[in-house]
Motif scaffolding. Structure first.
Motif, PDB file in Angstrom:
ATOM      1  N   ASP A  30      27.571   0.067  20.408  1.00  0.00           N
ATOM      2  CA  ASP A  30      28.521   0.599  21.372  1.00  0.00           C
ATOM      3  C   ASP A  30      27.813   1.526  22.347  1.00  0.00           C
ATOM      4  N   SER A  31      27.907   1.231  23.626  1.00  0.00           N
ATOM      5  CA  SER A  31      27.214   2.029  24.632  1.00  0.00           C
ATOM      6  C   SER A  31      27.969   3.282  24.994  1.00  0.00           C
ATOM      7  N   GLY A  32      29.245   3.387  24.594  1.00  0.00           N
ATOM      8  CA  GLY A  32      30.015   4.559  24.988  1.00  0.00           C
ATOM      9  C   GLY A  32      30.109   4.633  26.485  1.00  0.00           C
ATOM     10  N   GLN A  33      29.830   5.812  27.040  1.00  0.00           N
ATOM     11  CA  GLN A  33      29.868   6.004  28.493  1.00  0.00           C
ATOM     12  C   GLN A  33      28.470   6.043  29.088  1.00  0.00           C
ATOM     13  N   PHE A  34      27.475   5.672  28.306  1.00  0.00           N
ATOM     14  CA  PHE A  34      26.093   5.715  28.778  1.00  0.00           C
ATOM     15  C   PHE A  34      25.759   4.372  29.426  1.00  0.00           C
ATOM     16  N   PRO A  35      25.557   4.343  30.769  1.00  0.00           N
ATOM     17  CA  PRO A  35      25.194   3.081  31.416  1.00  0.00           C
ATOM     18  C   PRO A  35      23.768   2.664  31.032  1.00  0.00           C
ATOM     19  N   ARG A  36      23.510   1.386  31.055  1.00  0.00           N
ATOM     20  CA  ARG A  36      22.165   0.865  30.782  1.00  0.00           C
ATOM     21  C   ARG A  36      21.651   1.289  29.409  1.00  0.00           C
ATOM     22  N   VAL A  37      22.558   1.436  28.429  1.00  0.00           N
ATOM     23  CA  VAL A  37      22.155   1.959  27.130  1.00  0.00           C
ATOM     24  C   VAL A  37      21.114   1.067  26.465  1.00  0.00           C
ATOM     25  N   ASN A  38      21.303  -0.229  26.504  1.00  0.00           N
ATOM     26  CA  ASN A  38      20.362  -1.126  25.835  1.00  0.00           C
ATOM     27  C   ASN A  38      18.986  -1.068  26.479  1.00  0.00           C
ATOM     28  N   GLU A  39      18.965  -1.021  27.815  1.00  0.00           N
ATOM     29  CA  GLU A  39      17.680  -0.962  28.529  1.00  0.00           C
ATOM     30  C   GLU A  39      16.939   0.343  28.212  1.00  0.00           C
ATOM     31  N   VAL A  40      17.667   1.452  28.183  1.00  0.00           N
ATOM     32  CA  VAL A  40      17.029   2.746  27.915  1.00  0.00           C
ATOM     33  C   VAL A  40      16.491   2.798  26.488  1.00  0.00           C
ATOM     34  N   GLN A  41      17.286   2.303  25.543  1.00  0.00           N
ATOM     35  CA  GLN A  41      16.813   2.312  24.158  1.00  0.00           C
ATOM     36  C   GLN A  41      15.601   1.407  23.986  1.00  0.00           C
ATOM     37  N   THR A  42      15.620   0.262  24.659  1.00  0.00           N
ATOM     38  CA  THR A  42      14.439  -0.614  24.630  1.00  0.00           C
ATOM     39  C   THR A  42      13.239   0.093  25.240  1.00  0.00           C
ATOM     40  N   GLY A  43      13.477   0.815  26.346  1.00  0.00           N
ATOM     41  CA  GLY A  43      12.396   1.545  26.999  1.00  0.00           C
ATOM     42  C   GLY A  43      11.782   2.599  26.099  1.00  0.00           C
ATOM     43  N   LEU A  44      12.601   3.299  25.330  1.00  0.00           N
ATOM     44  CA  LEU A  44      12.082   4.310  24.412  1.00  0.00           C
ATOM     45  C   LEU A  44      11.205   3.670  23.337  1.00  0.00           C
ATOM     46  N   ARG A  45      11.684   2.546  22.806  1.00  0.00           N
ATOM     47  CA  ARG A  45      10.892   1.873  21.772  1.00  0.00           C
ATOM     48  C   ARG A  45       9.597   1.302  22.350  1.00  0.00           C
ATOM     49  N   ASP A  46       9.675   0.756  23.573  1.00  0.00           N
ATOM     50  CA  ASP A  46       8.469   0.224  24.211  1.00  0.00           C
ATOM     51  C   ASP A  46       7.481   1.348  24.526  1.00  0.00           C
ATOM     52  N   ALA A  47       8.017   2.504  24.942  1.00  0.00           N
ATOM     53  CA  ALA A  47       7.136   3.647  25.243  1.00  0.00           C
ATOM     54  C   ALA A  47       6.442   4.119  23.980  1.00  0.00           C
ATOM     55  N   ARG A  48       7.183   4.144  22.881  1.00  0.00           N
ATOM     56  CA  ARG A  48       6.566   4.516  21.608  1.00  0.00           C
ATOM     57  C   ARG A  48       5.462   3.533  21.240  1.00  0.00           C
ATOM     58  N   ALA A  49       5.737   2.232  21.438  1.00  0.00           N
ATOM     59  CA  ALA A  49       4.724   1.217  21.138  1.00  0.00           C
ATOM     60  C   ALA A  49       3.504   1.384  22.043  1.00  0.00           C
TER      61      ALA A  49
ATOM     62  N   GLY B 224      -0.779   9.846  29.227  1.00  0.00           N
ATOM     63  CA  GLY B 224       0.271   9.512  28.268  1.00  0.00           C
ATOM     64  C   GLY B 224       1.642   9.489  28.910  1.00  0.00           C
ATOM     65  N   LEU B 225       1.867  10.381  29.863  1.00  0.00           N
ATOM     66  CA  LEU B 225       3.162  10.426  30.530  1.00  0.00           C
ATOM     67  C   LEU B 225       3.415   9.160  31.344  1.00  0.00           C
ATOM     68  N   ILE B 226       2.383   8.643  31.986  1.00  0.00           N
ATOM     69  CA  ILE B 226       2.556   7.410  32.755  1.00  0.00           C
ATOM     70  C   ILE B 226       2.806   6.226  31.823  1.00  0.00           C
ATOM     71  N   VAL B 227       2.158   6.200  30.666  1.00  0.00           N
ATOM     72  CA  VAL B 227       2.473   5.157  29.683  1.00  0.00           C
ATOM     73  C   VAL B 227       3.962   5.195  29.355  1.00  0.00           C
ATOM     74  N   PHE B 228       4.491   6.395  29.170  1.00  0.00           N
ATOM     75  CA  PHE B 228       5.909   6.556  28.860  1.00  0.00           C
ATOM     76  C   PHE B 228       6.794   6.053  29.996  1.00  0.00           C
ATOM     77  N   PHE B 229       6.529   6.514  31.218  1.00  0.00           N
ATOM     78  CA  PHE B 229       7.402   6.159  32.337  1.00  0.00           C
ATOM     79  C   PHE B 229       7.278   4.688  32.727  1.00  0.00           C
ATOM     80  N   GLU B 230       6.082   4.110  32.614  1.00  0.00           N
ATOM     81  CA  GLU B 230       5.939   2.698  32.957  1.00  0.00           C
ATOM     82  C   GLU B 230       6.702   1.810  31.965  1.00  0.00           C
ATOM     83  N   ALA B 231       6.672   2.167  30.696  1.00  0.00           N
ATOM     84  CA  ALA B 231       7.420   1.393  29.709  1.00  0.00           C
ATOM     85  C   ALA B 231       8.919   1.504  29.959  1.00  0.00           C
ATOM     86  N   LEU B 232       9.381   2.698  30.295  1.00  0.00           N
ATOM     87  CA  LEU B 232      10.801   2.906  30.565  1.00  0.00           C
ATOM     88  C   LEU B 232      11.232   2.145  31.812  1.00  0.00           C
TER      89      LEU B 232
END
Length: 542
Positions: free
Chosen positions: A2-21, A181-189
């Motif tokens: 459930d995304s609730g009121q958060f737009p693009r929830v799936n994309e953002v969560q994927t981005g966090l996991r990709d950034a971690r990877a 490291g910050l660019i790795v994070f933002f590029e994945a997101l």
């Protein structure tokens, strides 16, 4: 989910996991770029641990995601923040998720994320410096409301420029590790949000990290001295703090006088605090004065710099080659001097704790996991910590044995028998036997009036305790120390060790030492400054 009121929830969560990877994939390279503020080779590791705390919290939510799920993530990331770079990343992540939760066009949300992230990160650092990850995110924010690709290019250019802003980076021939490291994070997101990310991005720097670091080896000792020694701050102290904003500001004022690389982030009564200092006790005490302190960690930065010999001597070695010995040691102790002494004996990780401040099981677990050894010996050095230490054995994936030390003197004695290349059982037997050979005593102040075998004492008197209880008491500290040594010495004693606590006058130490040398001319009197709280003197006799 459930995304609730958060737009693009799936994309953002994927981005966090990709950034971690991404951080996991490039952790070693980012570590090797690390020469500022100290060349301790842990920026990538710290950023990965920080983001992993948030992603782990996301995974634990499963299908029970609430509309404010991202607040759970930001809190977990804040509490899990490691190191200067990790603390700053946690603050940036909070701003990013807050901005992306707004139902506005993606470019506007992204721009707001960079602006608010840049402001939050800069405000968190007491003395911001150009040429760091702060410069990288500021560059992305400065392009205004523009396509996301434009801000990414601006951040890459800022990263390329960091050596022109920090002389230590220029001499080492590297870009800022936190910025990379910050660019790795933002590029994945950004990629997860549907943005086409340039394939080269920051990665040439990361792919060439081995080569670049190898190229500066002849000058790395100079880089170490000037970056780690410019402020001569040896220890990294971190903790979580529950407090009101005004108390946090008061703590930061105190910190500004005893350290640098100060970062304090958080809101709504919960903060993550970071400082480089030589004054471990006062740094932690300032936090205690401000509110509730927990999750304390202390790292010896100079020892950590030594540990990055794998950067200089084994650049092409695989990650598994970092396991440098069969058996490592974790010890619990309070006092900057005690921590230094334990490090000099080969202890890999010192957990802050002791009388009045028992570390959590999680702190002990984290310390065990931080060691580069196949198995770990844990020295609790306090009877009140024995049970927590024993709990660790079944909660970690390494073999752990407890050396049943009840104070730091037994800990030091045990370490004299430590052999990092011997197996766990051999070390445990030898170290336990060595710990029992020392007769120990403690001098502290009585909190209430009382009596003992030889008389009575008032509140505020000095008392000397051994394993048998109170053996001496009095108003004069030197007389109590001498009396305690008298009670511990036997015919076979050869060495008296005095561990001096915080705030003890050096002239008094000299007086006591001279009295003991006259009293026991056949014995060696060793004096070490432990800076331990509550106990002006700890005494060991062997």
């Amino acid at each position: 989910m459930d995304s609730g009121q958060f737009p693009r929830v799936n994309e953002v969560q994927t981005g966090l996991r990709d950034a971690r990877a991404g951080l996991e994939r490039h952790r070693s390279a980012i570590d090797r770029l690390n020469v500022f503020p100290v060349p301790d080779g842990d920026t990538g590791s710290n950023m990965l641990a920080t983001l992993s705390a948030g992603v782990n919290a996301l995974d634990q939510l499963g299908d029970r995601v609430r509309p404010d799920w991202y607040r759970t993530i930001t809190k977990a990331t804040l509490l899990g923040a490691r190191g200067n770079s990790g603390v700053i990343l946690s603050q940036i992540l909070q701003a990013v998720l807050s901005a992306l939760s707004c139902d506005v066009p993606i470019e506007e949300a992204w721009h707001r994320a960079l602006v608010e992230g840049s402001q939050a990160a800069t405000n968190a650092v007491l003395s911001p410096k150009p040429g760091t990850m702060l410069s990288v995110i500021a560059a992305g924010a400065s392009v205004g409301l523009a396509p996301i690709e434009v801000s990414l290019k601006a951040m890459r250019r800022a990263l390329e420029n960091t050596p022109e802003q920090l002389e230590v980076l220029k001499r080492a021939g590297v870009v800022d590790s936190g910025g990379a490291g910050l660019i790795v994070f933002f590029e994945a997101l950004a990629s997860a949000l549907g943005v086409t990310v340039e394939s080269e991005g920051v990665y040439p720097w990361l792919e060439r990290a081995d080569e670049l670091t190898d190229a500066v080896l002849p000058d790395l000792s100079t880089v170490e001295l000037e970056s780690a020694g410019s402020s001569e701050m040896r220890f990294e102290v971190m903790f979580s703090l529950e407090s009101a904003p005004q108390q946090v500001e008061a703590m930061k004022t105190v910190w500004s006088g005893i350290g640098d690389s100060i970062v304090v982030v958080g809101a709504e009564g919960l903060y993550r605090c970071h400082i480089h200092t030589n004054e471990i006790g006062p740094a932690i005490e300032a936090g205690i004065q401000a509110g509730g302190v927990h999750d304390i960690s202390v790292t010896d930065l100079l020892h950590q710099i030594d540990e990055v010999a794998w950067v200089r001597d084994g650049l092409s070695a695989p990650e598994t080659a970092r396991v440098s010995q069969r058996t490592g040691v974790v010890a619990v102790a309070a006092g900057a001097g005690v921590a230094r002494l334990f490090k000099s004996f080969g202890v890999e990780s010192v957990v802050v704790g002791g009388q009045g401040r028992n570390p959590s099981i999680q702190e002990l677990i984290d310390a065990v996991h931080s060691t580069n050894a196949e198995a770990v010996l844990l020295l609790p050095n306090n009877s009140n910590i024995q049970a927590a230490a024993q709990s660790v054995v079944s909660l970690v994936d390494k073999a752990v044995e407890i050396i049943p030390t009840v104070n730091v003197l037994e800990g030091f004695s045990a370490l004299m028998a430590f052999d990092p290349e011997s197996d766990l059982s051999v070390n445990r037997a030898q170290m336990t036997e060595a710990a029992r050979r020392v007769s120990w005593g403690e001098v502290t102040t009585a909190v209430r009036a009382g009596s003992y075998e030889f008389g009575e004492f008032l509140a505020g008197s000095f008392i000397g305790l051994s394993a048998d209880g109170i053996v001496v008491a009095g108003e004069a500290l030197d007389a109590v120390v001498i009396g305690l040594v008298d009670a511990l010495v036997d015919a076979d004693a050869e060495i008296v060790t005095l561990l001096v606590g915080e705030g003890v006058d050096s002239s008094l130490v000299t007086t006591i030492t001279e009295q003991l040398e006259r009293r026991y001319p056949h014995m060696t009197v060793e004096v070490h400054h432990g800076d331990q709280p509550l106990y002006p003197f700890l005494v060991g006799v062997e």
